[in-house]
Design an enzyme around this catalytic site. Structure first.
Site, PDB file in Angstrom:
ATOM      1  N   ARG A 127      -4.289  10.153   3.367  1.00  0.00           N
ATOM      2  CA  ARG A 127      -3.116  10.945   3.723  1.00  0.00           C
ATOM      3  C   ARG A 127      -2.168  11.088   2.511  1.00  0.00           C
ATOM      4  O   ARG A 127      -1.575  12.133   2.285  1.00  0.00           O
ATOM      5  CB  ARG A 127      -2.412  10.223   4.866  1.00  0.00           C
ATOM      6  CG  ARG A 127      -1.080  10.783   5.230  1.00  0.00           C
ATOM      7  CD  ARG A 127      -1.155  11.607   6.455  1.00  0.00           C
ATOM      8  NE  ARG A 127       0.100  12.283   6.712  1.00  0.00           N
ATOM      9  CZ  ARG A 127       0.187  13.447   7.317  1.00  0.00           C
ATOM     10  NH1 ARG A 127      -0.897  14.060   7.691  1.00  0.00           N
ATOM     11  NH2 ARG A 127       1.344  14.001   7.526  1.00  0.00           N
ATOM     12  N   ARG A 163      -9.071  -0.540   3.927  1.00  0.00           N
ATOM     13  CA  ARG A 163      -8.247   0.518   3.347  1.00  0.00           C
ATOM     14  C   ARG A 163      -6.877  -0.029   2.956  1.00  0.00           C
ATOM     15  O   ARG A 163      -6.242   0.489   2.035  1.00  0.00           O
ATOM     16  CB  ARG A 163      -8.040   1.651   4.349  1.00  0.00           C
ATOM     17  CG  ARG A 163      -9.232   2.540   4.556  1.00  0.00           C
ATOM     18  CD  ARG A 163      -8.843   3.756   5.352  1.00  0.00           C
ATOM     19  NE  ARG A 163      -7.636   4.347   4.763  1.00  0.00           N
ATOM     20  CZ  ARG A 163      -6.863   5.237   5.344  1.00  0.00           C
ATOM     21  NH1 ARG A 163      -7.147   5.668   6.533  1.00  0.00           N
ATOM     22  NH2 ARG A 163      -5.798   5.716   4.737  1.00  0.00           N
ATOM     23  N   LYS A 196       0.842  -1.202   0.000  1.00  0.00           N
ATOM     24  CA  LYS A 196       0.000   0.000   0.000  1.00  0.00           C
ATOM     25  C   LYS A 196       0.877   1.252   0.000  1.00  0.00           C
ATOM     26  O   LYS A 196       0.650   2.184  -0.765  1.00  0.00           O
ATOM     27  CB  LYS A 196      -0.897   0.013   1.242  1.00  0.00           C
ATOM     28  CG  LYS A 196      -1.633   1.316   1.460  1.00  0.00           C
ATOM     29  CD  LYS A 196      -2.484   1.278   2.713  1.00  0.00           C
ATOM     30  CE  LYS A 196      -1.879   1.982   3.891  1.00  0.00           C
ATOM     31  NZ  LYS A 196      -1.905   3.436   3.826  1.00  0.00           N
ATOM     32  N   ASN A 197       1.882   1.238   0.872  1.00  0.00           N
ATOM     33  CA  ASN A 197       2.696   2.450   1.023  1.00  0.00           C
ATOM     34  C   ASN A 197       3.601   2.713  -0.172  1.00  0.00           C
ATOM     35  O   ASN A 197       4.102   3.822  -0.339  1.00  0.00           O
ATOM     36  CB  ASN A 197       3.528   2.367   2.308  1.00  0.00           C
ATOM     37  CG  ASN A 197       2.641   2.442   3.542  1.00  0.00           C
ATOM     38  OD1 ASN A 197       1.544   2.986   3.487  1.00  0.00           O
ATOM     39  ND2 ASN A 197       3.096   1.882   4.645  1.00  0.00           N
ATOM     40  N   CYS A 251      -5.236   7.875   8.281  1.00  0.00           N
ATOM     41  CA  CYS A 251      -5.366   7.299   9.615  1.00  0.00           C
ATOM     42  C   CYS A 251      -5.237   8.382  10.669  1.00  0.00           C
ATOM     43  O   CYS A 251      -4.323   9.198  10.635  1.00  0.00           O
ATOM     44  CB  CYS A 251      -4.310   6.229   9.834  1.00  0.00           C
ATOM     45  SG  CYS A 251      -4.785   4.673   9.092  1.00  0.00           S
ATOM     46  N   ASP A 260       3.955   1.116  11.739  1.00  0.00           N
ATOM     47  CA  ASP A 260       2.753   0.462  11.211  1.00  0.00           C
ATOM     48  C   ASP A 260       2.535  -0.946  11.754  1.00  0.00           C
ATOM     49  O   ASP A 260       1.498  -1.566  11.491  1.00  0.00           O
ATOM     50  CB  ASP A 260       2.814   0.405   9.675  1.00  0.00           C
ATOM     51  CG  ASP A 260       2.356   1.704   9.042  1.00  0.00           C
ATOM     52  OD1 ASP A 260       1.885   2.591   9.768  1.00  0.00           O
ATOM     53  OD2 ASP A 260       2.466   1.829   7.801  1.00  0.00           O
ATOM     54  N   ARG A 274      -0.520  14.911  12.881  1.00  0.00           N
ATOM     55  CA  ARG A 274       0.329  14.513  11.760  1.00  0.00           C
ATOM     56  C   ARG A 274       0.649  15.775  10.953  1.00  0.00           C
ATOM     57  O   ARG A 274       0.063  16.019   9.901  1.00  0.00           O
ATOM     58  CB  ARG A 274      -0.369  13.434  10.912  1.00  0.00           C
ATOM     59  CG  ARG A 274      -0.572  12.149  11.704  1.00  0.00           C
ATOM     60  CD  ARG A 274      -1.217  11.070  10.889  1.00  0.00           C
ATOM     61  NE  ARG A 274      -0.282  10.398  10.005  1.00  0.00           N
ATOM     62  CZ  ARG A 274      -0.630   9.418   9.180  1.00  0.00           C
ATOM     63  NH1 ARG A 274      -1.866   9.005   9.117  1.00  0.00           N
ATOM     64  NH2 ARG A 274       0.260   8.854   8.395  1.00  0.00           N
TER      65      ARG A 274
HETATM   66  C1  UD1 Z   1       4.566   7.419   8.649  1.00  0.00           C
HETATM   67  C2  UD1 Z   1       5.634   6.371   8.811  1.00  0.00           C
HETATM   68  C3  UD1 Z   1       5.451   5.375   7.699  1.00  0.00           C
HETATM   69  C4  UD1 Z   1       4.027   4.830   7.790  1.00  0.00           C
HETATM   70  C5  UD1 Z   1       2.976   5.933   7.788  1.00  0.00           C
HETATM   71  C6  UD1 Z   1       1.561   5.429   8.050  1.00  0.00           C
HETATM   72  C7  UD1 Z   1       7.989   6.532   9.445  1.00  0.00           C
HETATM   73  C8  UD1 Z   1       9.225   7.364   9.464  1.00  0.00           C
HETATM   74  N1  UD1 Z   1       6.936   7.002   8.800  1.00  0.00           N
HETATM   75  O1  UD1 Z   1       4.726   8.029   7.382  1.00  0.00           O
HETATM   76  O2  UD1 Z   1       6.393   4.339   7.782  1.00  0.00           O
HETATM   77  O3  UD1 Z   1       3.772   3.947   6.736  1.00  0.00           O
HETATM   78  O4  UD1 Z   1       3.280   6.874   8.789  1.00  0.00           O
HETATM   79  O5  UD1 Z   1       1.414   4.906   9.280  1.00  0.00           O
HETATM   80  O6  UD1 Z   1       7.978   5.446   9.990  1.00  0.00           O
HETATM   81  N2  UD1 Z   1       6.439  14.991  10.753  1.00  0.00           N
HETATM   82  C9  UD1 Z   1       6.392  16.347  11.030  1.00  0.00           C
HETATM   83  N3  UD1 Z   1       6.157  17.214   9.997  1.00  0.00           N
HETATM   84  C10 UD1 Z   1       5.971  16.802   8.707  1.00  0.00           C
HETATM   85  C11 UD1 Z   1       6.023  15.420   8.438  1.00  0.00           C
HETATM   86  C12 UD1 Z   1       6.253  14.541   9.490  1.00  0.00           C
HETATM   87  O7  UD1 Z   1       6.578  16.752  12.160  1.00  0.00           O
HETATM   88  O8  UD1 Z   1       5.763  17.630   7.829  1.00  0.00           O
HETATM   89  C13 UD1 Z   1       6.735  14.019  11.831  1.00  0.00           C
HETATM   90  C14 UD1 Z   1       5.558  13.086  12.127  1.00  0.00           C
HETATM   91  O9  UD1 Z   1       4.656  13.636  13.050  1.00  0.00           O
HETATM   92  C15 UD1 Z   1       6.285  11.859  12.651  1.00  0.00           C
HETATM   93  C16 UD1 Z   1       7.585  11.837  11.846  1.00  0.00           C
HETATM   94  O10 UD1 Z   1       7.764  13.156  11.377  1.00  0.00           O
HETATM   95  O11 UD1 Z   1       6.602  12.001  13.998  1.00  0.00           O
HETATM   96  C17 UD1 Z   1       7.572  10.887  10.658  1.00  0.00           C
HETATM   97  O12 UD1 Z   1       6.395  11.163   9.895  1.00  0.00           O
HETATM   98  P1  UD1 Z   1       6.281  10.791   8.359  1.00  0.00           P
HETATM   99  O13 UD1 Z   1       7.265   9.725   8.029  1.00  0.00           O
HETATM  100  O14 UD1 Z   1       6.308  12.019   7.548  1.00  0.00           O
HETATM  101  O15 UD1 Z   1       4.810  10.253   8.317  1.00  0.00           O
HETATM  102  P2  UD1 Z   1       4.153   9.491   7.139  1.00  0.00           P
HETATM  103  O16 UD1 Z   1       4.694   9.893   5.842  1.00  0.00           O
HETATM  104  O17 UD1 Z   1       2.702   9.554   7.401  1.00  0.00           O
END
Ligand code: UD1
Length: 419
Positions: free
Chosen positions: A93, A396, A22-23, A117, A304, A122
């Site tokens: 997302r 999903r 998915k990712n 999610c 995850d 986030r």
């Molecule tokens: C994250 C997970 C990903 C998972 C997805 C869904 C990691 C590093 N990332 O990806 O493996 O598949 O959730 O569950 O494991 N952050 C900020 N500002 C930003 C972007 C991120 O502060 O603009 C912070 C987030 O709050 C978090 C960290 O950075 O603490 C990593 O987030 P990020 O990897 O960007 O989140 P996803 O891409 O959603």
């Protein structure tokens, strides 16, 4: 609303075919906007997040030609920057990836805020920061976020690892003018899959050292056929189910190397794991053992799989500690898990799990996708019947979830409504 009813206490055994990730699939789908000719994706998981992504692309004028349930041709030659549907972006997302992808060829896009999610804050500041560093005009309002302009190469150091912001940077840099140098970038298998896909299509991307990515912008990409990599989270989920219930489960079409951060943890918890080419077999000769673990960006333990591991730890002989520094508030499902009798304390982004109690069937509501899988694990290991409401959240990200469980010998049924 759909409900999964589980009569627990049965060993799972048999085979499961792991689907495309998915990712990985979501960035690849949105990357189609960078092309001016058709691109074909194979091994796309048949999940609702993929359907949402296809609907979003279609609303932007991308022609979608389906070639079976897991293969699609995307023709972006008539794509245009129109307004995206709030209901669609709110459900996904990954719709945020449209910003980076659209900037390359369309030159502008306005997006209502992305959903996905819901397990706490986030933020998206890093996405906006890296796109701004590439010379784009980025606006974020209460309504949503927009991007305008043609990206230019930039040097950007991520202050912490972000999968999403890395994906957006890669998408914007691919057709940018000049060289982009990223450091501190994410290196999850799904990020590497995007890089492999873009390279195959003619992008000039090098990864000189872990977390460093150098992208020399190219004027265009050429159409390719690409197979989405296997889903390491789906694989980890079924491995945790096998471990929770006993029995021997074989995963097919999996990439064992991607599970490098997960397999040692499951072994520590009592799993015996055999790896082959594209296969993984797991069984548990003894009891489930407790664990102490913290999530971390790849090659760390994935956030995850944190909910599934916490549910598994409830079955262990002893006390486990599971921390999630990536998403410290990703423990909202614990109140549901407690309904099975689980003893869990949550504080400061970590769960302390007092294992050893046999779970009892309960009526639970899935708060999000992976938490839904965790509640299913508890239900499968429970004495008696459980109900898991909001099954559509599980759909999903898991294709044929109920059918796979049935084929492994679980006693599960699906019904419409709050059964
Ligand atoms: C994250 C997970 C990903 C998972 C997805 C869904 C990691 C590093 N990332 O990806 O493996 O598949 O959730 O569950 O494991 N952050 C900020 N500002 C930003 C972007 C991120 O502060 O603009 C912070 C987030 O709050 C978090 C960290 O950075 O603490 C990593 O987030 P990020 O990897 O960007 O989140 P996803 O891409 O959603």
């Amino acid at each position: 609303m759909k409900t999964l009813t589980v009569s627990g206490g049965r060993e799972l055994s048999g085979e499961v075919r792991i689907r495309g990730s998915k990712n990985a699939a979501l960035p690849l789908l949105f990357a189609s906007l960078l092309f001016s000719e058709p691109v074909e994706l194979d091994n796309l998981p048949a999940i609702t997040d993929v359907e949402t992504a296809l609907a979003l692309l279609s609303s932007l004028g991308v022609k979608i030609i389906r070639k079976g349930s897991e293969r699609v041709v995307l023709d972006p030659s008539s794509a245009r920057p129109s307004v995206c549907d709030r209901g669609l972006t709110g459900a996904l997302r990954g719709s945020l990836y449209l910003l980076g992808a659209a900037s390359g060829r369309l030159g502008e896009l306005a997006l209502p805020h992305p959903g996905g999610c819901n397990f706490g804050a986030r933020p998206i500041d890093l996405h906006l920061e890296v796109l701004r560093a590439m010379g784009l005009t980025v606006r974020a309002t209460e309504e949503g976020v927009s991007v305008k302009g043609r990206p230019k190469g930039a040097v950007f150091e991520f202050p912490y690892v972000s999968v999403g912001a890395t994906v957006n940077a890669l998408l914007a840099a691919t057709l940018a003018e000049g060289r982009t140098v990223l450091t501190g970038a994410a290196r999850e298998p799904h990020v590497l899959d995007l890089i492999a896909f873009l390279r195959l299509a003619g992008a000039r991307i090098a990864t000189p050292s872990p977390g460093a990515v150098v992208i020399d912008g190219v004027p265009r990409l050429h159409g390719v056929t690409y197979r989405v990599c296997p889903d390491m989270i789906e694989a980890g989920t079924y491995l945790s189910f096998a471990l929770a219930t006993g029995g021997a489960v074989t995963l097919r079409a999996v990439e064992p190397a991607h599970l490098f951060p997960v397999l040692p943890v499951l072994s520590e918890m009592g799993a015996k794991i055999g790896t082959g080419v594209g296969t993984l077999t797991v069984f548990r000769p003894g009891r489930v053992a407790p664990v102490r673990i913290a999530t971390a960006p790849y090659p760390g333990f994935p956030t995850d799989l944190q909910p599934q591991l916490t549910a598994l730890a409830c079955l262990a002989d002893g006390e486990s500690v599971i921390a999630d520094p990536i998403f410290p508030t990703r423990f909202g499902y614990v109140s549901e898990l407690r309904k099975t009798g689980a003893k869990i304390k949550v504080a400061d982004g970590r769960a302390t799990v007092f294992g050893g109690t046999r779970p009892a069937g309960a009526k639970m509501t899935a708060p999000d996708l992976r938490a839904g899988a965790a509640l299913t694990l508890a239900a499968l290991a429970s004495e008696g019947e459980s109900r898991i409401m909001r099954y559509e959240l599980i759909e999903r990200g898991y294709a044929d979830f109920c059918r796979n469980l049935v084929s492994l010998g679980a006693c599960v049924t699906l019904s419409d409504g709050d059964a």
